[in-house]
Scaffold this motif. Structure first.
Motif, PDB file in Angstrom:
ATOM      1  N   ILE A   6       0.835  -1.206   0.000  1.00  0.00           N
ATOM      2  CA  ILE A   6       0.000   0.000   0.000  1.00  0.00           C
ATOM      3  C   ILE A   6       0.867   1.252   0.000  1.00  0.00           C
ATOM      4  O   ILE A   6       0.606   2.201  -0.752  1.00  0.00           O
ATOM      5  N   VAL A   7       1.911   1.259   0.807  1.00  0.00           N
ATOM      6  CA  VAL A   7       2.826   2.405   0.839  1.00  0.00           C
ATOM      7  C   VAL A   7       3.446   2.614  -0.543  1.00  0.00           C
ATOM      8  O   VAL A   7       3.504   3.747  -1.052  1.00  0.00           O
ATOM      9  N   ARG A  11       2.268   1.608  -3.522  1.00  0.00           N
ATOM     10  CA  ARG A  11       1.251   2.040  -4.499  1.00  0.00           C
ATOM     11  C   ARG A  11       0.846   3.487  -4.287  1.00  0.00           C
ATOM     12  O   ARG A  11       0.628   4.223  -5.243  1.00  0.00           O
ATOM     13  N   ARG A  12       0.750   3.921  -3.046  1.00  0.00           N
ATOM     14  CA  ARG A  12       0.432   5.332  -2.781  1.00  0.00           C
ATOM     15  C   ARG A  12       1.541   6.236  -3.306  1.00  0.00           C
ATOM     16  O   ARG A  12       1.268   7.282  -3.884  1.00  0.00           O
ATOM     17  N   HIS A  62       1.270   6.441  -7.007  1.00  0.00           N
ATOM     18  CA  HIS A  62       0.124   7.279  -7.372  1.00  0.00           C
ATOM     19  C   HIS A  62       0.480   8.758  -7.252  1.00  0.00           C
ATOM     20  O   HIS A  62       0.154   9.551  -8.135  1.00  0.00           O
ATOM     21  N   ARG A  63       1.176   9.116  -6.200  1.00  0.00           N
ATOM     22  CA  ARG A  63       1.533  10.524  -5.999  1.00  0.00           C
ATOM     23  C   ARG A  63       2.489  11.037  -7.065  1.00  0.00           C
ATOM     24  O   ARG A  63       2.493  12.223  -7.364  1.00  0.00           O
TER      25      ARG A  63
END
Length: 72
Positions: A46-47, A49-50, A53-54
């Motif tokens: 999750i870290v 992928r975030r 995304h950013r």
């Protein structure tokens, strides 16, 4: 149900029915995963992928758009 029986049953469904079933199956998996909490590996993912995304926010395609593109 044996795997071959399941495959036979799935092949008798139309595309829209299989997509709906897949969405329901995925939702049920997500609910179970939420109730069990995330492991260290999932938290790292999750870290990651975030962060991805950013770096490219414009690359995101809304689910509604993806879902609409799947309909005939």
């Amino acid at each position: 149900m044996r795997n071959s029986d399941l495959q036979l049953a799935l092949s008798s469904l139309g595309i829209e029915e299989r997509i709906e079933l897949a969405v329901k199956l995925w939702d049920s998996i997500a609910l179970d995963a939420e109730s069990q909490g995330l492991g260290e590996r999932e938290q790292r993912e999750i870290v990651l992928r975030r962060a991805e995304h950013r770096t490219d926010v414009q690359a995101v395609v809304p689910w509604s758009q993806v879902k609409a593109s799947l309909k005939p």
